[in-house]
Design a protein around this motif. Structure first.
Motif, PDB file in Angstrom:
ATOM      1  N   HIS A  99      -3.006  -2.910 -10.985  1.00 21.33           N
ATOM      2  CA  HIS A  99      -3.978  -2.499 -11.997  1.00 21.33           C
ATOM      3  C   HIS A  99      -4.576  -1.130 -11.697  1.00 21.33           C
ATOM      4  O   HIS A  99      -4.764  -0.322 -12.610  1.00 21.33           O
ATOM      5  CB  HIS A  99      -5.035  -3.580 -12.169  1.00 21.33           C
ATOM      6  CG  HIS A  99      -4.460  -4.814 -12.790  1.00 21.33           C
ATOM      7  ND1 HIS A  99      -4.983  -6.071 -12.624  1.00 21.33           N
ATOM      8  CD2 HIS A  99      -3.356  -4.963 -13.558  1.00 21.33           C
ATOM      9  CE1 HIS A  99      -4.230  -6.945 -13.275  1.00 21.33           C
ATOM     10  NE2 HIS A  99      -3.244  -6.303 -13.845  1.00 21.33           N
ATOM     11  N   GLU A 100      -4.863  -0.880 -10.409  1.00 20.29           N
ATOM     12  CA  GLU A 100      -5.360   0.458 -10.032  1.00 20.29           C
ATOM     13  C   GLU A 100      -4.420   1.556 -10.490  1.00 20.29           C
ATOM     14  O   GLU A 100      -4.837   2.664 -10.817  1.00 20.29           O
ATOM     15  CB  GLU A 100      -5.456   0.570  -8.501  1.00 20.29           C
ATOM     16  CG  GLU A 100      -6.759   0.125  -7.895  1.00 20.29           C
ATOM     17  CD  GLU A 100      -6.623   0.062  -6.366  1.00 20.29           C
ATOM     18  OE1 GLU A 100      -6.080   1.017  -5.760  1.00 20.29           O
ATOM     19  OE2 GLU A 100      -7.042  -0.969  -5.798  1.00 20.29           O
ATOM     20  N   HIS A 101      -3.110   1.245 -10.474  1.00 18.72           N
ATOM     21  CA  HIS A 101      -2.115   2.270 -10.790  1.00 18.72           C
ATOM     22  C   HIS A 101      -1.569   2.156 -12.207  1.00 18.72           C
ATOM     23  O   HIS A 101      -0.587   2.817 -12.552  1.00 18.72           O
ATOM     24  CB  HIS A 101      -0.977   2.228  -9.765  1.00 18.72           C
ATOM     25  CG  HIS A 101      -1.406   2.685  -8.402  1.00 18.72           C
ATOM     26  ND1 HIS A 101      -1.979   1.836  -7.472  1.00 18.72           N
ATOM     27  CD2 HIS A 101      -1.402   3.911  -7.833  1.00 18.72           C
ATOM     28  CE1 HIS A 101      -2.283   2.516  -6.378  1.00 18.72           C
ATOM     29  NE2 HIS A 101      -1.955   3.778  -6.576  1.00 18.72           N
TER      30      HIS A 101
ATOM     31  N   GLU B 277       0.847  -1.207   0.000  1.00 16.46           N
ATOM     32  CA  GLU B 277       0.000   0.000   0.000  1.00 16.46           C
ATOM     33  C   GLU B 277       0.878   1.252   0.000  1.00 16.46           C
ATOM     34  O   GLU B 277       0.662   2.195  -0.753  1.00 16.46           O
ATOM     35  CB  GLU B 277      -0.899   0.042   1.250  1.00 16.46           C
ATOM     36  CG  GLU B 277      -1.672  -1.239   1.550  1.00 16.46           C
ATOM     37  CD  GLU B 277      -2.980  -1.352   0.787  1.00 16.46           C
ATOM     38  OE1 GLU B 277      -3.377  -0.355   0.148  1.00 16.46           O
ATOM     39  OE2 GLU B 277      -3.586  -2.446   0.813  1.00 16.46           O
TER      40      GLU B 277
ATOM     41  N   ARG C  88      -4.048  -8.817  -3.688  1.00 16.06           N
ATOM     42  CA  ARG C  88      -3.856  -7.392  -3.371  1.00 16.06           C
ATOM     43  C   ARG C  88      -2.806  -6.784  -4.301  1.00 16.06           C
ATOM     44  O   ARG C  88      -2.955  -5.657  -4.780  1.00 16.06           O
ATOM     45  CB  ARG C  88      -3.417  -7.239  -1.909  1.00 16.06           C
ATOM     46  CG  ARG C  88      -3.449  -5.813  -1.407  1.00 16.06           C
ATOM     47  CD  ARG C  88      -4.885  -5.359  -1.117  1.00 16.06           C
ATOM     48  NE  ARG C  88      -4.989  -3.901  -1.025  1.00 16.06           N
ATOM     49  CZ  ARG C  88      -5.575  -3.121  -1.940  1.00 16.06           C
ATOM     50  NH1 ARG C  88      -6.133  -3.637  -3.012  1.00 16.06           N
ATOM     51  NH2 ARG C  88      -5.615  -1.824  -1.766  1.00 16.06           N
TER      52      ARG C  88
ATOM     53  N   GLY D 252      -4.360  -6.260  -7.670  1.00 15.89           N
ATOM     54  CA  GLY D 252      -5.312  -5.155  -7.600  1.00 15.89           C
ATOM     55  C   GLY D 252      -4.607  -3.807  -7.605  1.00 15.89           C
ATOM     56  O   GLY D 252      -4.981  -2.902  -8.365  1.00 15.89           O
ATOM     57  N   LEU D 253      -3.579  -3.681  -6.789  1.00 16.41           N
ATOM     58  CA  LEU D 253      -2.854  -2.402  -6.706  1.00 16.41           C
ATOM     59  C   LEU D 253      -2.147  -2.085  -8.021  1.00 16.41           C
ATOM     60  O   LEU D 253      -2.147  -0.934  -8.475  1.00 16.41           O
ATOM     61  CB  LEU D 253      -1.846  -2.441  -5.551  1.00 16.41           C
ATOM     62  CG  LEU D 253      -2.463  -2.260  -4.156  1.00 16.41           C
ATOM     63  CD1 LEU D 253      -1.474  -2.658  -3.072  1.00 16.41           C
ATOM     64  CD2 LEU D 253      -2.922  -0.814  -3.961  1.00 16.41           C
TER      65      LEU D 253
ATOM     66  N   GLY E 230       3.156   4.440  -7.381  1.00 20.97           N
ATOM     67  CA  GLY E 230       2.295   3.732  -8.322  1.00 20.97           C
ATOM     68  C   GLY E 230       2.288   4.366  -9.709  1.00 20.97           C
ATOM     69  O   GLY E 230       2.373   3.659 -10.723  1.00 20.97           O
TER      70      GLY E 230
END
Ligand SMILES: *Cc1c(COP(=O)(O)O)cnc(C)c1O
Length: 443
Positions: A240-242, A200, A234, A237-238, A207
């Motif tokens: 791809h979010e970034h 995180e 996780r 997910g992170l 990111g």
């Protein structure tokens, strides 16, 4: 007197030692790749004269039960007759063309059919080239430079990957080898495995500049550090979010833990995947693969350059395709899993019976690892491996070797089962492990 009557000279010469002495005059450290030199465990490397199935014979004529299997490629054991026969046919038609041929299609079709999300494959000559090129592709696709990797994962020896965590809250990497420029290492960030908070924190800060995250979904190069599925999810997910690409390095796990590799086990599909080892069936080969939307950015279609004189080599393609054909046809992974379970049960019984043996057994399918220094809990990150593991393992390794059971000459390398290992071989290994544990820990 005819030669047939010549009695071989009785000798106590250790031919491995003699050869190693010669080798050290010719090859740095006497080897073509460092772990082979036995420096972590002491003693003389065995010079292999020939190998069949689960065994090899060394220069002294001694036979060893082999759980290294060339570090993973030989899921069918040494010198599998069907693979050899196919190689014979193919070799007779030419060793390398530097031009397209059918063999590439056969192996690529098998990879596309087996692995989720893969539409295109680019072949290389090693796993190192596969990861190096996948990273270049990710950088070309995203237009970003930063790379995230994890301590406890190995991805070959290209500059940007020979990087260790530096100091500081969010680490920019430092070279882990002389000769790697600090400027290159600084583009790689290194985090511990198994740590959501670190992820995180990293993505919040970096990111937007991250081209790719590379991870062994089944880390098997620093012990076997099996990850929690939630952590892998996780991470995906992170990324791809970034807008970063997720690269799964399945050079060991690909076709080893199942036809769909770790993707099949965890139900996560990476953006790019790298293969090696088993895909070449024992010949030099690697591959990186993914959807057309990414792979078609490679030259000649796109502006990301990547090439190789021997890429798609006919012999490597044939050995790989024949190996994958047999894995699929014979449902080999189910058999290997049963053998793995037999080994696990044998070793777990030994450990349960000896409370002072500080070791735990870790396994997924046909990959296994003895974590020395840990009892009843398997480490999930490089940082949690016991510091005394290497020393304990050196004793254990030597005791196994004297009993002609050959394990990797390093506490941090895993063992491999092949289809050539029989139940009797596994039972023999369990018995030897018990004797070797007794030597290591006393009684
Ligand atoms: C072996 C390995 C590599 C490097 O492959 P080479 O063929 O040795 O260059 C890369 N990644 C992983 C996970 C590996 O196990």
């Amino acid at each position: 007197m005819s030669e047939a009557w010549t009695i071989p000279a009785m000798t106590t010469e250790d031919r491995n030692a003699t050869l190693f002495e010669r080798a050290r005059q010719l090859l740095p450290g006497g080897v073509s790749s460092p772990v082979r030199a036995f420096r972590a465990v002491g003693g003389t490397p065995r010079f292999v004269e020939s190998a069949h199935g689960a065994r090899f014979v060394d220069a002294n004529g001694d036979e060893y039960l082999d759980f290294v299997q060339s570090w993973g490629p030989l899921i069918l054991g040494h010198a599998h007759p069907e693979v050899l026969a196919r190689l014979g046919e193919v070799a007779a038609r030419g060793l390398t063309f530097g031009a397209p041929h059918r063999g590439e299609l056969e192996l690529a079709e098998r990879i596309c059919a087996a692995y989720p999300g893969v539409e295109r494959v680019r072949f290389t000559s090693s796993g190192t080239e596969a990861t190096m090129s996948a990273i270049r592709l990710a950088r070309g696709v995203t237009g970003r430079d930063r790379l995230l990797k994890f301590s406890g994962c190995y991805h070959g020896h290209s500059d940007g990957l020979l990087v260790a965590a530096g100091s500081g809250a969010i680490t920019f990497g430092e070279p882990s080898s002389r000769g790697v420029p600090a400027a290159v290492a600084q583009l790689t960030s290194v985090l511990p495995l198994d740590d959501e908070a670190a992820l995180e924190q990293y993505f919040a800060a970096h990111g937007a500049e991250t081209a790719a995250v590379i991870v062994e979904p089944i880390p098997a190069n620093n012990g076997l550090l099996l990850q929690r599925c939630e952590w892998l999810r996780r991470l995906a997910g992170l990324a791809h979010e970034h807008g970063a690409l997720l690269i799964w390095d399945e050079v060991i796990s690909g076709f080893r833990v199942g036809m769909a590799g770790a993707a099949g086990i965890y139900g996560i599909t990476p953006d790019l995947v790298t293969f090696g080892k088993i895909v070449g069936g024992g010949l030099p080969c690697g591959a990186f693969a993914g959807p057309a939307v990414h792979l078609d950015n490679l030259a000649p279609l796109g502006r990301v350059y990547q090439a190789g004189t021997l890429s798609g080599n006919p012999l490597a393609m044939a050995a790989g395709a024949k190996t994958l054909e047999i894995l699929h046809r014979d449902e080999v992974h189910a058999t290997l899993n049963l053998h793995g379970r037999r080994l696990e049960q044998g070793v777990r019984t030994l450990l349960a019976d000896h409370a002072h043996w500080r070791a735990s057994f870790v396994r997924i399918g046909s990959i296994f690892w003895l974590a020395f220094g840990a009892r009843d809990s398997a480490p999930r990150s490089a940082e949690t491996i016991a510091p005394e593991a290497a020393q304990l393992y050196a004793t254990f390794f030597g005791a196994c070797l004297r009993r002609h059971v050959y394990l990797a000459p390093s506490a941090y390398e895993v063992g491999f089962l092949s289809t050539a290992h029989t139940e009797a071989d596994i039972d023999r290994a369990v018995a030897v492990f018990g004797e070797a544990m007794a030597e290591t820990f006393g009684g």
